[in-house]
Design an enzyme around this catalytic site. Structure first.
Site, PDB file in Angstrom:
ATOM      1  CE  LYS A  59      18.239 -22.346 -25.491  1.00 43.59           C
ATOM      2  NZ  LYS A  59      18.643 -21.212 -24.620  1.00 43.59           N
ATOM      3  CB  SER A 134      17.212 -21.992 -20.967  1.00 39.13           C
ATOM      4  OG  SER A 134      17.820 -21.112 -21.897  1.00 39.13           O
ATOM      5  CB  SER A 158      20.405 -19.517 -21.037  1.00 43.42           C
ATOM      6  OG  SER A 158      19.343 -19.609 -20.139  1.00 43.42           O
TER       7      SER A 158
END
Ligand code: GLN
Length: 454
Positions: A59, A134, A158
């Site tokens: 990420k 997210s 997330s």
């Protein structure tokens, strides 16, 4: 198959699909292939572990030396990290291959990936739907088989919510288990990194790499290392599954409720029993979170001032003007909304009414779970009240967007571990996630519970 061949295949697939899905912000084939060759040398010399040579997507919130680390923001669109996050160091040390940096909501604020400066990610099951957020880029990359595994971070859901919406597995560990060093801070008392992959077994192997004490994170826990895969095969006879009365209410869509009920029926067949438990303060968790998370974010994001790194406005009159313009131009609308809310609830005269009050309620939410775990081993429910919604459907209505995390947020407030695993499909053939919550440090148990179902 060698790591070089495997990495080459995933890179080829990523290159072909990324134009449509937008899962990656950065792909750097040369660096990935160089890591793969080094992994092949490690394997040849007999030093390989289970994930040596395996591509893992990171990420874009994790600092990665020599790579762009944008956090989905214009503010960091020029930031090449001079150091690796703890998690990245760990994967490098065992010879995993960084296959690219995944797209995300700006500074991890969002539930749909639509707040990213780099544009939304598409849900690979249906490109008119959001992937969740997210960590939507990581979820999409794994679901579309652009990467076998990815990292995510979870402040209010997330990891779990995008895992649910993309039909993969994701685990948010107990707060403090995975070091936050080098992970761009959103709300430090809630943020936790964790693994995202196809199966619970893969999550266990990844958690074995990611978990462990790190002196550079003051909230890192000093514990004996464990093998999170040790209990995967244990039968579930006698497992007590807690079903919170407050979860199966009218707000939840029928299709999601049905998929979760089917999953629970499977658990009965595996020898588990269910008990009704109560989490009476569940309804407080979203409002409490939206006081505490913005408060912490407003403080954490004050470091982005255009001085030492990150975006700086090209033209300004003086120092103050430089700060103002750099922040006005560098941050997107949702990030600004959070900074304003956070500054407000922390300001003199409102601090007691909002921030202190929210801290007290946070404790009540945590106590609910402590009571519930006296009667059960794990708690189950839906990860998200609906399947993936359409792109554009909620982005102009922040409250609707915030309610996407109604089931996941309480777990972060309590610091507990939570995971989402695929549990069939709901409306429009879109995936449903089953949420499994365990007591502190029950990761091995939760992975066992997930693996037996998978
Ligand atoms: N959707 C939540 C938010 O926008 C949670 C995000 C997260 O877990 N990083 O704050």
């Amino acid at each position: 198959i060698s790591s070089t061949e495997l990495t080459g295949e995933f890179l080829k697939r990523s290159r072909a699909l990324n134009a449509d899905y937008n899962a990656f912000i950065t792909i750097d084939e040369e660096t990935s292939l160089a890591q793969a060759r080094a992994a092949d040398a490690m394997i040849a010399s007999g030093q390989a572990g289970p994930l040596t040579g395996i591509p893992v997507a990171q990420k874009d919130i994790f600092c990665t030396k020599g790579w762009l680390t944008t956090c989905g923001s214009k503010m960091l669109s020029n930031f090449v990290s001079p150091y690796d996050a703890h998690v990245v160091e760990r994967f490098n040390a065992i010879g995993a291959v960084n296959i690219g940096k995944t797209n995300m909501d700006e500074f991890a604020m969002g539930s749909s990936n639509e707040t990213s400066f780099y544009g939304p990610v598409k849900n690979p099951w249906d490109i008119t739907a959001v992937p969740g957020g997210s960590s939507g880029g990581s979820a999409c990359a794994v679901a579309a088989r652009m990467a076998p595994a990815a990292t995510g971070t979870d402040t209010g859901g997330s990891i779990r919510q995008p895992a649910a919406l993309c039909g993969i597995s994701g685990l948010k560990p107990t707060y403090g288990l995975v070091s936050r060093y080098g992970m761009v801070a959103f709300a430090s008392s809630l943020d936790q990194g964790g693994p995202m992959a196809k199966s619970a077994e893969d999550l266990a192997l990844m958690l074995n790499v990611m978990a462990g004490f790190d002196a550079r994170d003051s909230t890192s826990l000093m514990r004996e290392p464990e093998d999170y895969a040790r209990d995967l095969e244990r039968p579930l006879e006698g497992l007590r599954i807690g079903l919170p009365r407050e979860y199966f209410v009218k707000e939840i869509n029928d299709d999601v409720a049905r998929a979760v009920e089917n999953a629970i029926a499977e658990y009965h067949k595996l020898g588990a029993e269910t008990v009704e438990v109560s989490l009476p303060n569940t309804k407080l968790s979203v409002p409490v979170y939206y006081v505490l998370a913005p408060a912490e974010a407003s403080s954490n994001l004050s470091r982005f001032d255009g001085v030492r790194y990150g975006y700086r406005a090209p033209e300004y009159a003086d120092l103050n003007d430089m700060y103002c313009k750099s922040r006005a131009q560098g941050f997107g609308a949702e990030v600004k909304r959070r900074i304003l809310i956070g500054t407000y609830v922390l300001s003199h005269g409102y601090y007691d009414a909002y921030y202190v009050q929210a801290q007290k309620l946070r404790r009540l939410v945590a106590q609910d779970f402590a009571e519930a775990f006296k009667q059960c081993d794990v708690i189950m429910g839906p990860t998200s009240p609906t399947v993936a919604f359409d792109l554009g459907e909620r982005i102009s209505d922040p409250v609707q967007m915030y309610l996407s995390d109604a089931y996941t947020i309480a777990v972060n407030l309590a610091g507990l571990p939570g995971m989402s695993i695929p549990a069939g499909f709901g409306n429009k053939g879109r995936p449903v996630g089953l949420h499994i919550v365990g007591n502190y440090f029950a990761e091995a148990k939760m992975l066992n519970v997930a693996h037996q179902y998978q």
